[in-house]
Scaffold this motif. Structure first.
Motif, PDB file in Angstrom:
ATOM      1  N   GLU A   1      -7.766  16.710 -10.490  1.00 18.99           N
ATOM      2  CA  GLU A   1      -7.386  15.745 -11.521  1.00 18.99           C
ATOM      3  C   GLU A   1      -6.396  14.734 -10.981  1.00 18.99           C
ATOM      4  OE1 GLU A   1      -6.931  19.187 -12.140  1.00 18.99           O
ATOM      5  OE2 GLU A   1      -9.044  19.139 -12.730  1.00 18.99           O
ATOM      6  N   GLN A   2      -5.512  15.247 -10.123  1.00 17.47           N
ATOM      7  CA  GLN A   2      -4.520  14.346  -9.518  1.00 17.47           C
ATOM      8  C   GLN A   2      -5.208  13.337  -8.598  1.00 17.47           C
ATOM      9  OE1 GLN A   2      -2.175  17.801  -8.132  1.00 17.47           O
ATOM     10  NE2 GLN A   2      -0.361  16.676  -8.880  1.00 17.47           N
ATOM     11  N   VAL A   3      -6.257  13.819  -7.898  1.00 15.70           N
ATOM     12  CA  VAL A   3      -7.007  12.927  -7.019  1.00 15.70           C
ATOM     13  C   VAL A   3      -7.577  11.778  -7.851  1.00 15.70           C
ATOM     14  CG1 VAL A   3      -9.072  12.728  -5.583  1.00 15.70           C
ATOM     15  CG2 VAL A   3      -7.567  14.715  -5.356  1.00 15.70           C
ATOM     16  N   ALA A   4      -8.167  12.122  -8.969  1.00 16.20           N
ATOM     17  CA  ALA A   4      -8.772  11.099  -9.821  1.00 16.20           C
ATOM     18  C   ALA A   4      -7.744  10.074 -10.272  1.00 16.20           C
ATOM     19  CB  ALA A   4      -9.431  11.751 -11.049  1.00 16.20           C
ATOM     20  N   LEU A   5      -6.590  10.554 -10.581  1.00 14.73           N
ATOM     21  CA  LEU A   5      -5.521   9.654 -11.024  1.00 14.73           C
ATOM     22  C   LEU A   5      -5.138   8.663  -9.919  1.00 14.73           C
ATOM     23  CD1 LEU A   5      -3.941   9.443 -13.690  1.00 14.73           C
ATOM     24  CD2 LEU A   5      -2.080  10.740 -12.604  1.00 14.73           C
ATOM     25  N   ARG A   6      -5.008   9.247  -8.705  1.00 13.29           N
ATOM     26  CA  ARG A   6      -4.693   8.397  -7.543  1.00 13.29           C
ATOM     27  C   ARG A   6      -5.714   7.268  -7.394  1.00 13.29           C
ATOM     28  NH1 ARG A   6       0.167   7.955  -5.071  1.00 13.29           N
ATOM     29  NH2 ARG A   6       1.296   9.776  -5.856  1.00 13.29           N
ATOM     30  N   PHE A   7      -7.003   7.648  -7.440  1.00 13.28           N
ATOM     31  CA  PHE A   7      -8.066   6.640  -7.246  1.00 13.28           C
ATOM     32  C   PHE A   7      -8.082   5.598  -8.371  1.00 13.28           C
ATOM     33  CE2 PHE A   7      -9.732   9.352  -3.880  1.00 13.28           C
ATOM     34  CZ  PHE A   7     -10.289   8.414  -3.012  1.00 13.28           C
TER      35      PHE A   7
ATOM     36  N   THR B   1       0.818  -1.215   0.000  1.00 11.66           N
ATOM     37  CA  THR B   1       0.000   0.000   0.000  1.00 11.66           C
ATOM     38  C   THR B   1       0.853   1.268   0.000  1.00 11.66           C
ATOM     39  OG1 THR B   1      -0.154  -0.332   2.369  1.00 11.66           O
ATOM     40  CG2 THR B   1      -2.076  -0.913   1.044  1.00 11.66           C
ATOM     41  N   SER B   2       2.093   1.124   0.531  1.00  6.40           N
ATOM     42  CA  SER B   2       2.942   2.316   0.546  1.00  6.40           C
ATOM     43  C   SER B   2       3.192   2.833  -0.874  1.00  6.40           C
ATOM     44  CB  SER B   2       4.278   2.018   1.233  1.00  6.40           C
ATOM     45  OG  SER B   2       4.874   0.925   0.572  1.00  6.40           O
ATOM     46  N   ASP B   3       3.198   1.864  -1.843  1.00  8.18           N
ATOM     47  CA  ASP B   3       3.471   2.252  -3.233  1.00  8.18           C
ATOM     48  C   ASP B   3       2.410   3.194  -3.786  1.00  8.18           C
ATOM     49  OD1 ASP B   3       5.523   0.625  -2.943  1.00  8.18           O
ATOM     50  OD2 ASP B   3       4.958  -0.846  -4.500  1.00  8.18           O
ATOM     51  N   ILE B   4       1.185   3.004  -3.214  1.00  6.76           N
ATOM     52  CA  ILE B   4       0.176   3.932  -3.725  1.00  6.76           C
ATOM     53  C   ILE B   4      -0.028   5.092  -2.757  1.00  6.76           C
ATOM     54  CG2 ILE B   4      -1.092   2.537  -5.383  1.00  6.76           C
ATOM     55  CD1 ILE B   4      -2.874   1.579  -3.119  1.00  6.76           C
ATOM     56  N   GLY B   5       0.791   5.111  -1.746  1.00  7.49           N
ATOM     57  CA  GLY B   5       0.840   6.283  -0.910  1.00  7.49           C
ATOM     58  C   GLY B   5      -0.263   6.401   0.101  1.00  7.49           C
TER      59      GLY B   5
ATOM     60  N   LEU C   1      -2.379  13.520   1.169  1.00  6.31           N
ATOM     61  CA  LEU C   1      -2.315  13.971  -0.215  1.00  6.31           C
ATOM     62  C   LEU C   1      -1.311  15.102  -0.351  1.00  6.31           C
ATOM     63  CD1 LEU C   1      -6.093  13.878  -1.247  1.00  6.31           C
ATOM     64  CD2 LEU C   1      -4.263  12.303  -1.935  1.00  6.31           C
ATOM     65  N   ALA C   2      -1.271  15.919   0.679  1.00  6.20           N
ATOM     66  CA  ALA C   2      -0.336  17.031   0.642  1.00  6.20           C
ATOM     67  C   ALA C   2       1.094  16.518   0.544  1.00  6.20           C
ATOM     68  CB  ALA C   2      -0.511  17.875   1.892  1.00  6.20           C
ATOM     69  N   ASP C   3       1.354  15.457   1.365  1.00  5.86           N
ATOM     70  CA  ASP C   3       2.704  14.874   1.324  1.00  5.86           C
ATOM     71  C   ASP C   3       2.997  14.310  -0.067  1.00  5.86           C
ATOM     72  OD1 ASP C   3       2.962  15.465   3.963  1.00  5.86           O
ATOM     73  OD2 ASP C   3       2.488  13.422   4.678  1.00  5.86           O
ATOM     74  N   LEU C   4       1.916  13.837  -0.697  1.00  2.00           N
ATOM     75  CA  LEU C   4       2.126  13.234  -2.020  1.00  2.00           C
ATOM     76  C   LEU C   4       2.189  14.301  -3.129  1.00  2.00           C
ATOM     77  CD1 LEU C   4      -0.357  10.259  -1.697  1.00  2.00           C
ATOM     78  CD2 LEU C   4       2.138  10.081  -1.779  1.00  2.00           C
TER      79      LEU C   4
ATOM     80  N   LEU D   1      -9.810   1.153   2.643  1.00  4.48           N
ATOM     81  CA  LEU D   1     -10.753   2.267   2.609  1.00  4.48           C
ATOM     82  C   LEU D   1     -10.666   3.103   3.865  1.00  4.48           C
ATOM     83  CD1 LEU D   1     -13.850   0.640   0.884  1.00  4.48           C
ATOM     84  CD2 LEU D   1     -11.953   1.924  -0.095  1.00  4.48           C
ATOM     85  N   THR D   2     -10.401   2.464   5.008  1.00  5.86           N
ATOM     86  CA  THR D   2     -10.243   3.206   6.260  1.00  5.86           C
ATOM     87  C   THR D   2      -9.009   4.122   6.178  1.00  5.86           C
ATOM     88  OG1 THR D   2     -11.233   1.381   7.435  1.00  5.86           O
ATOM     89  CG2 THR D   2     -10.002   2.968   8.753  1.00  5.86           C
ATOM     90  N   GLN D   3      -7.921   3.546   5.590  1.00  2.00           N
ATOM     91  CA  GLN D   3      -6.694   4.336   5.473  1.00  2.00           C
ATOM     92  C   GLN D   3      -6.921   5.565   4.595  1.00  2.00           C
ATOM     93  OE1 GLN D   3      -2.901   2.357   4.729  1.00  2.00           O
ATOM     94  NE2 GLN D   3      -3.855   0.406   5.409  1.00  2.00           N
ATOM     95  N   ILE D   4      -7.686   5.333   3.512  1.00  2.00           N
ATOM     96  CA  ILE D   4      -7.961   6.478   2.625  1.00  2.00           C
ATOM     97  C   ILE D   4      -8.721   7.551   3.380  1.00  2.00           C
ATOM     98  CG2 ILE D   4      -9.212   7.223   0.552  1.00  2.00           C
ATOM     99  CD1 ILE D   4      -8.611   4.457  -0.644  1.00  2.00           C
TER     100      ILE D   4
END
Lengths: 705, 377
Positions: free
Chosen positions: B21-27, B3-7, B12-15, B62-65
Motif C-alpha cells: 500500500e505504501q508503494v502505491a502511495l509513493r507512485f 526528486t530527493s523530495d520524493i525519495g 524503499l527500505a531507507d524510506l 524511471l531509471t532511478q526508480i
C-alpha cells in the motif's frame, strides 16, 4: 467636283433624295466624300476619278444619274439668235500645232454689257465653290461646271488684228540670244514656257495671250469696260496639258479637265451655250456662225462586247436588257450583231457599240464590261472562294527568320520597324568605308535625305527616342534592309540589327539590378549562333565602336568574311547622339546566316546519351594578362584526351590577392567516358597532364583553392 | 519539486516502505509530480529536457526508480513495485508522445503562416520581348491567304519606273502619278534608268508574272513609300500587302469571294462587306472595298449616341483598292489576255492595324516607344 443637286434637275427628272443619290452614285463608281445641305440645297462632294473627265460637269453627272435611275437625259441644245454679220469675218484662227490643239472654235459677241451676274447664277457658282466676278466671266465658269468643258473669253478689241494663232511656245535659242517665251497670266504672275507648251497668240503670232487649256493672259482679260467678247472653246491634247501643268506647276480647273481628256465634240456646243447665256445676261449681238478649226476630228470607234467575255471575266451573267439599257443610257448605242439576235440570253450574244466622244478612255471590250457591271450592280455577282490548284510556299527564309525572331523575343528584345530615311550626316557616322549611300534626289527634308546604309542608324534613333521619353532600359531588334548603291545599281541587303542600353535586369523583389554589358550582348548573339552551329568572334574595331569592346562575327562556312559585328558604341559617337548611357549594338547580314542555319539544321544528328557518370574537376589558375581563355582551351584540347567533354570558365577575378599583371581563372573540365565509369586514377592522370601542359605552354600557376 | 523530495535517491527500505500500500502511495505522488511538471512544457526545447528528465537512460526518473527502488526491493515488494513502474512508464511515454505531436503541429501552423506565398506579389519575371504590331498584322494576313493557297514573295523597295509605273499601265504624265508622289534616288550621271522608291507593292505583280506562268497566286508583304508630309494619318513610309491571282478561270466572283473570306477571317464573321466601282490603271473592273464600320457595328452611330467618330457616320469604312487585272498588264508579261484572267489587290497594313486596334496616329508605329511596343506582346 461639287455636284449641286438642283442643277442635275435641269437634265433629269430626279426624284430620289440627295442621300439616296449619293449612295447610288458611290455604288456605281463615283466616290462620294460627303453630302452637305447648304443655302442652295444639297451639294454632293464627288471625288471624280481621273478616267472620268465627263463627270466634271453636271450634264455628265446627270447622264450617270439617268443610267442609274433609268431616267431619260434632256439634251442641251442652245439656239441663240444670231445677227447677219458673220463671225468668220470678224476673227481669224490658225492652228500651227495641231498635235497640241485638236480643235479651236471662236464666236464673237458685240456690245455686251459687263455687269454683275443675277442671283440664280451667283447662287449656283457659290454652291459650287466658285467666286462670282462679272456676268461674262461667270458664264464661262458656269458653262464649264455645267458641261464639263472649259472655255475662255477674251476682250475682242484687245486681240490684235482679231487674229489668233495657236502654236508652240518659242524656246530659248541654242546660242542663248533669245530668251524663252514669257507671259503674264490672269493671276498676275509672269511665267516662262518651253516649246512643248501650247500658246494662244494674236496678230502675227508674236504676242502670247493665253496658255492653251490652262490659263489666259492678263493683257486680253475681260474687264468692266469690255464691249466686245471673243469666246474661245477649244480642245487640247491631254498628255501635253498634264506635262505643261506639271512643268508650270499651274493646276487649274481647265488644265484638270483638258488634262484628263475633255470631249472635243463638246467644244462647239459649250461655246454656243455660253453665247446663249451671254445674250441673255449681258445683251449684245452674236455674230452668225462659228469659226471652227478642227484638225483633230476623229471617227467614233466601234467596240464589241460579247456575253462570253462577260461570263469569262465576271463569272456571272447579266440579262440582255440590263446590258442594253446601261450601255444606251451611257451613250454607247449598243446593237446586237450576232446570229442569234432574236434569242434573249443567248450565249453567243454580241453587241457592237459606238464610243461616245466624251468617253475616250473606253476603247476595249473590258472597258464596256466594267460599264455594264457597275451600272448593273457589283453586288449582283455572287462571291465564291476559288479552289487552289497548287501548294502555297512561304518565303524561302521564313522558317529561319521566324526562329531568329522568336529567340530574340525570348531573350527580351522588342521588335521594331523603322523608316529608312535618315539624315546624311547621321548615316555617315556609321557608314563603312567605301560604301556609296542611296541618296534621294527629292527628299522631303534634310533630316531624311538618304536611305540608311546600315540598320544601326535607325536603331540608334529608336534608342534615342526611348531615352528621351524616360524609357531607360531598352532592348530592341529590327529585321529589315539596308540600302546602298553600286555605281548606278541599288543593293538592298537583309539585316538583323540589335540595340540595347540600360539595365539587363532591373532591381526587383528577388534580384539586384544589373547593367547590360558586352557579355549580355555576346551571350544573346551566341544564343542565336547556336542555330548556325556557333558564331566565331574576332577582335576588330569599327570606327564608331569602343575599340576595347568591338568584334566581328563570322559563321563556319566562311571565316574570312564576317557576317556582322557587335560592340559598345564609342563614347565620342554616343555624345554626338546625346546618348548618355552605355549603348550596345550589333548587326548581322541575314542571307548568309539563313544559309548557315539551313546547313546546320541539315547536319544535325542525334548523339546517344552517355551511360556512365561524368566527373568535373576545377583548376584554379593564375594567368598573365593577355592570355586568353581560348589559349587555355586549345592547350587542354591539344592533349587529345578523348574523355574531356567540356572546358568551361567558371570564375574570373583580378586584384586583392592576385598579383598585378595577372588574373585568376577558375576552369572546370568535365570528363566523360562512353565505355566505362572513370576511375580516380584516370582522372588524376588527366589532371596531371592538364596542369603540366598549362604550366609549360602558358606559364600558368596553380592557385591553392 | 526536486526528486530527493520524493525519495528517488533512496531505497524503499531507507524510506521505510514495507507494505505494498505504501508503494502505491509513493507512485501516486510521482504521478502528481509528473502532471505538475508536464503543465510547464510548451515548446520543443522544454519538451526535450522534460523527456530527458523522465526517460533519460542514465538518470531519468524511471531509471532511478528502477535502480533505487525496484532492484534493491525486498521480494515481498518487488512485484508491486514492478507493476506500478510499468503503469507509470506507460503513462509517461504516452503523455510525452502526445505532447510531442501537439507541439509539432503547433510549430507547423506557425511555420506555414510564416512561409505561405503572397500570391498578390509578382513572380520572378524574366524580361521578354515583343513582336511589332505591324509584323503581327502581316503574319495574320499572310496566314489567312496562305491557308487558301497564296504563296508569299518579296521584292525590291528600290524600283525602276518601268516596274512601278509603266508595266502597270501607268505611262508618264498619267494623272494617277500625281496621287503617288514619288521619291527618286540621286544617281551618277549616265545611269541607264532612274531609280525610285516603290509607291506600292504592285511592281511585284509584274516581276512575279515575268518569272512564272499561270496559275499564279501570291501575296507580297513589304514597305512602300510616298512623298507625303507626315501627320497622324500619313507617313512617307508605310506597309502594304499585294495580292495577285491569275489563272485560266478566275472571275470577278472568285475575286470578291476571296476578299470576303479574308475580311471575315480578319475582322470576324459579323462584318459586312461591299465593293464600289473605282479606277486604277492596272485593274479593270476596279473596285474600292468597304467593310461595315467595326466600331459602330455599321450603324454610323456611336455607342453613347452621336455620330461614330471612326466612320464619320458613313457606317462603312474604305479598306483598300483592288480589281480584275487589266488586260493591258498581261501584255507586259507575255500572258495571253484572251486565255487568262485574274485579280489583284493592295492592302494598307498600317491603316488596317490602326482600325483594328483603335490607333489614332500612324507615327507610333515608327517611333518604337517601348511603352507602345509593350502593349502588343
Amino acid at each position: 467636283m461639287k455636284v449641286v443637286y438642283n442643277w442635275l434637275k435641269d437634265f433629269v427628272d430626279l426624284t430620289a433624295t440627295p442621300q439616296d443619290l449619293a449612295s447610288r452614285l458611290a455604288l456605281s463608281g463615283t466616290n462620294i466624300a460627303g453630302v452637305e445641305n447648304g443655302p442652295h440645297g444639297a451639294v454632293i462632294d464627288a471625288e471624280v476619278s481621273s478616267n472620268r473627265p465627263d463627270c466634271l460637269g453636271h450634264y455628265g453627272v446627270a447622264r450617270e444619274v439617268g443610267a442609274i435611275y433609268k431616267l431619260p437625259l434632256r439634251h442641251v441644245a442652245p439656239k441663240p439668235a444670231e445677227s447677219s454679220a458673220k463671225a468668220s469675218d470678224a476673227v481669224k484662227v490658225e492652228i500651227q500645232s495641231s498635235e497640241l490643239c485638236g480643235r479651236f472654235t471662236a464666236r464673237v459677241i458685240r456690245n455686251v454689257k459687263i455687269q454683275p451676274s443675277p442671283k440664280w447664277l451667283k447662287d449656283r457658282l457659290e454652291a459650287s465653290g466658285v467666286a462670282s466676278i462679272s456676268n461674262v466671266v461667270d458664264i464661262s465658269n458656269y458653262v464649264m461646271l455645267e458641261l464639263g468643258h472649259p472655255l475662255h473669253t477674251f476682250d475682242y478689241d484687245k486681240v490684235r488684228d482679231h487674229k489668233i494663232i495657236v502654236r508652240r511656245a518659242k524656246p530659248a535659242d541654242a546660242a542663248g540670244k533669245a530668251a524663252p517665251e514669257k507671259m503674264r497670266t490672269l493671276d498676275g504672275i509672269e511665267r516662262t514656257f518651253d516649246s512643248n507648251i501650247c500658246m494662244i497668240s494674236d496678230g502675227d503670232g508674236s504676242r502670247p495671250i493665253g496658255i492653251g487649256g490652262i490659263m489666259g493672259g492678263a493683257e486680253t482679260e475681260i474687264s468692266f469696260s469690255t464691249k466686245n467678247v471673243l469666246i474661245e472653246c477649244a480642245w487640247f491634247e491631254p498628255v501635253a496639258i498634264r506635262r505643261a501643268a506639271r512643268f508650270l506647276k499651274l493646276h487649274t480647273e481647265a488644265s484638270t479637265r483638258f488634262g484628263r481628256g475633255a470631249d472635243p465634240e463638246m467644244a462647239e456646243l459649250a461655246s454656243r451655250r455660253a453665247a446663249e447665256l451671254i445674250l441673255q445676261l449681258a445683251g449684245g449681238e452674236l455674230l452668225s456662225g462659228v469659226v471652227d478649226i478642227y484638225p483633230g476630228k476623229r471617227a467614233p470607234k466601234k467596240i464589241r462586247v460579247t456575253r462570253a467575255e462577260i461570263l469569262r471575266v465576271m463569272g456571272a451573267d447579266v440579262p440582255d436588257k440590263q446590258v442594253e439599257a446601261s450601255l444606251s443610257a451611257l451613250g454607247f448605242a449598243p446593237v446586237r450583231i450576232d446570229q442569234n439576235r432574236g434569242a434573249e440570253g443567248s450565249l453567243l450574244a454580241a453587241w457592237e457599240c459606238t464610243q461616245p466622244s466624251w468617253r475616250a478612255e473606253v476603247e476595249r471590250e473590258i472597258d464596256l464590261i466594267e460599264e455594264i457591271a457597275r451600272i448593273y450592280g457589283l453586288d449582283k455577282f455572287p462571291p465564291r472562294l476559288p479552289a487552289a490548284r497548287q501548294g502555297a510556299a512561304r518565303l524561302p527564309h521564313y522558317e529561319a527568320e521566324t526562329r531568329l525572331r522568336e529567340r530574340l523575343i525570348g531573350l527580351g528584345y522588342r521588335e521594331i520597324l523603322t523608316i529608312p530615311h535618315v539624315a546624311e550626316e547621321r548615316d555617315a557616322l556609321f557608314r563603312p568605308n567605301g560604301v556609296s549611300p542611296a541618296r534621294l534626289s527629292n527628299p522631303l527634308s534634310e533630316e531624311a535625305n538618304v536611305l540608311r546604309s546600315t540598320g544601326i542608324v535607325t536603331i540608334a534613333g529608336a534608342l534615342e527616342w526611348n531615352l528621351n521619353h524616360g524609357q531607360r532600359n531598352v532592348r530592341l531588334f529590327e529585321i529589315g534592309r539596308h540600302y546602298r548603291l553600286n555605281g548606278s545599281e541599288s543593293i538592298e541587303t537583309r539585316v538583323l540589327t540589335i540595340g540595347a542600353t540600360g539595365e539587363a535586369r532591373e532591381k526587383g523583389l528577388y534580384d539586384a539590378a544589373c547593367d547590360f554589358s558586352f557579355a549580355d550582348l555576346k551571350g544573346d548573339l551566341d544564343s542565336l549562333g547556336e542555330l548556325v552551329g556557333g558564331f566565331h568572334w574576332q577582335q576588330d574595331g569599327l570606327s564608331w565602336l569602343n575599340p576595347a569592346r568591338a568584334a566581328t562575327i563570322a559563321v563556319l562556312e566562311n571565316l574570312n568574311f564576317p557576317v556582322g559585328y557587335a560592340g559598345q558604341l564609342a563614347r565620342r559617337v554616343a555624345e554626338k547622339l546625346k546618348l548618355r548611357q552605355n549603348v550596345f549594338l550589333a548587326e548581322l547580314e541575314l542571307d548568309p546566316v539563313y544559309a548557315a542555319m539551313r546547313t546546320a539544321k541539315e547536319a544535325r544528328r542525334y548523339e546517344p546519351l552517355p551511360k556512365f557518370p561524368s566527373v568535373e574537376r576545377d583548376f584554379s589558375l593564375l594567368l598573365a594578362d593577355g592570355t586568353k581563355f581560348s589559349d587555355v582551351t586549345k592547350t587542354i584540347q591539344s592533349l587529345g584526351i578523348q574523355e574531356i567533354s567540356a572546358v568551361e570558365a567558371t570564375d574570373l577575378f583580378r586584384g586583392k590577392s592576385v598579383p598585378a599583371g595577372k588574373y585568376s581563372l577558375l576552369v572546370r573540365v568535365t570528363f566523360q567516358s562512353r565505355e566505362a565509369t572513370l576511375t580516380e586514377a584516370q582522372i588524376g592522370d588527366y589532371s596531371g597532364k592538364i596542369i603540366y601542359a598549362l604550366e609549360k605552354n602558358l606559364g600558368a600557376q596553380r592557385r591553392a583553392s | 519539486m526536486p526528486t530527493s523530495d520524493i525519495g528517488l535517491d533512496k531505497t524503499l527500505a531507507d524510506l521505510g516502505v514495507t507494505q505494498p500500500e505504501q508503494v502505491a502511495l509513493r507512485f501516486a505522488k510521482i504521478r502528481v509530480h509528473f502532471q505538475e511538471h508536464f503543465q510547464t512544457v510548451h515548446d520543443e526545447s522544454e519538451w526535450k529536457s522534460f523527456r530527458d528528465r523522465w526517460l533519460g537512460r542514465k538518470s531519468g526518473v524511471l531509471t532511478q526508480i528502477t535502480d533505487n527502488w525496484l532492484k534493491p526491493a525486498t521480494p515481498q515488494l518487488k512485484r508491486a513495485v514492478g507493476a506500478s513502474l510499468n503503469e507509470l512508464r506507460a503513462h509517461v511515454e504516452s503523455q510525452i508522445e502526445a505532447r510531442r505531436a501537439a507541439i509539432e503541429s503547433g510549430a507547423e501552423e506557425s511555420a506555414l503562416a510564416r512561409e505561405r506565398v503572397d500570391l498578390s506579389l509578382p513572380g520572378f519575371i524574366r524580361p521578354t520581348g515583343s513582336h511589332h504590331l505591324i509584323r503581327q498584322v502581316f503574319q495574320e494576313i499572310e496566314d489567312i491567304f496562305f491557308s487558301i493557297g497564296f504563296s508569299v514573295v518579296e521584292g525590291p523597295e528600290i524600283e525602276t519606273p518601268y516596274y512601278n509605273f509603266e508595266a502597270l499601265n501607268i505611262p508618264e504624265f498619267h494623272p494617277v502619278r500625281d496621287d503617288m508622289d514619288t521619291f527618286y534616288l540621286e544617281l551618277p550621271t549616265g545611269a541607264k534608268t532612274p531609280l525610285l522608291l516603290r509607291t506600292h507593292t504592285s511592281p511585284m505583280q509584274i516581276r512575279t508574272m515575268e518569272k512564272q506562268k499561270p496559275p499564279v497566286r501570291v501575296i507580297v508583304p513589304g514597305k512602300v513609300y510616298r512623298r507625303d508630309n507626315p501627320d497622324a494619318t500619313h507617313s512617307f513610309a508605310f506597309h502594304q500587302i499585294e495580292g495577285l491571282a491569275v489563272d485560266s478561270d478566275i472571275t470577278f466572283c472568285d475575286f470578291t469571294g476571296t476578299i470576303e473570306y479574308f475580311v471575315k477571317e480578319f475582322f470576324g464573321p459579323s462584318v459586312k462587306t461591299r465593293f464600289r466601282p473605282s479606277y486604277f490603271p492596272f485593274t479593270e473592273p476596279s473596285v474600292e472595298f468597304d467593310v461595315s464600320c467595326p466600331f459602330c457595328g455599321g450603324t454610323g452611330t456611336a455607342a453613347g449616341g452621336g455620330t461614330c467618330s471612326k466612320c464619320k457616320g458613313a457606317a462603312w469604312i474604305e479598306l483598300f483598292g483592288a480589281g480584275m487585272v487589266d488586260p493591258a498588264v498581261y501584255g507586259f508579261v507575255n500572258y495571253d489576255a484572251k486565255r487568262v484572267s485574274g485579280f489583284a489587290f493592295g492592302i494598307g497594313i498600317d491603316r488596317l492595324a490602326m482600325l483594328k486596334y483603335g490607333i489614332d496616329d500612324i507615327q507610333v508605329f515608327f517611333q518604337n516607344d517601348v511603352r507602345f511596343l509593350r502593349q502588343f506582346p
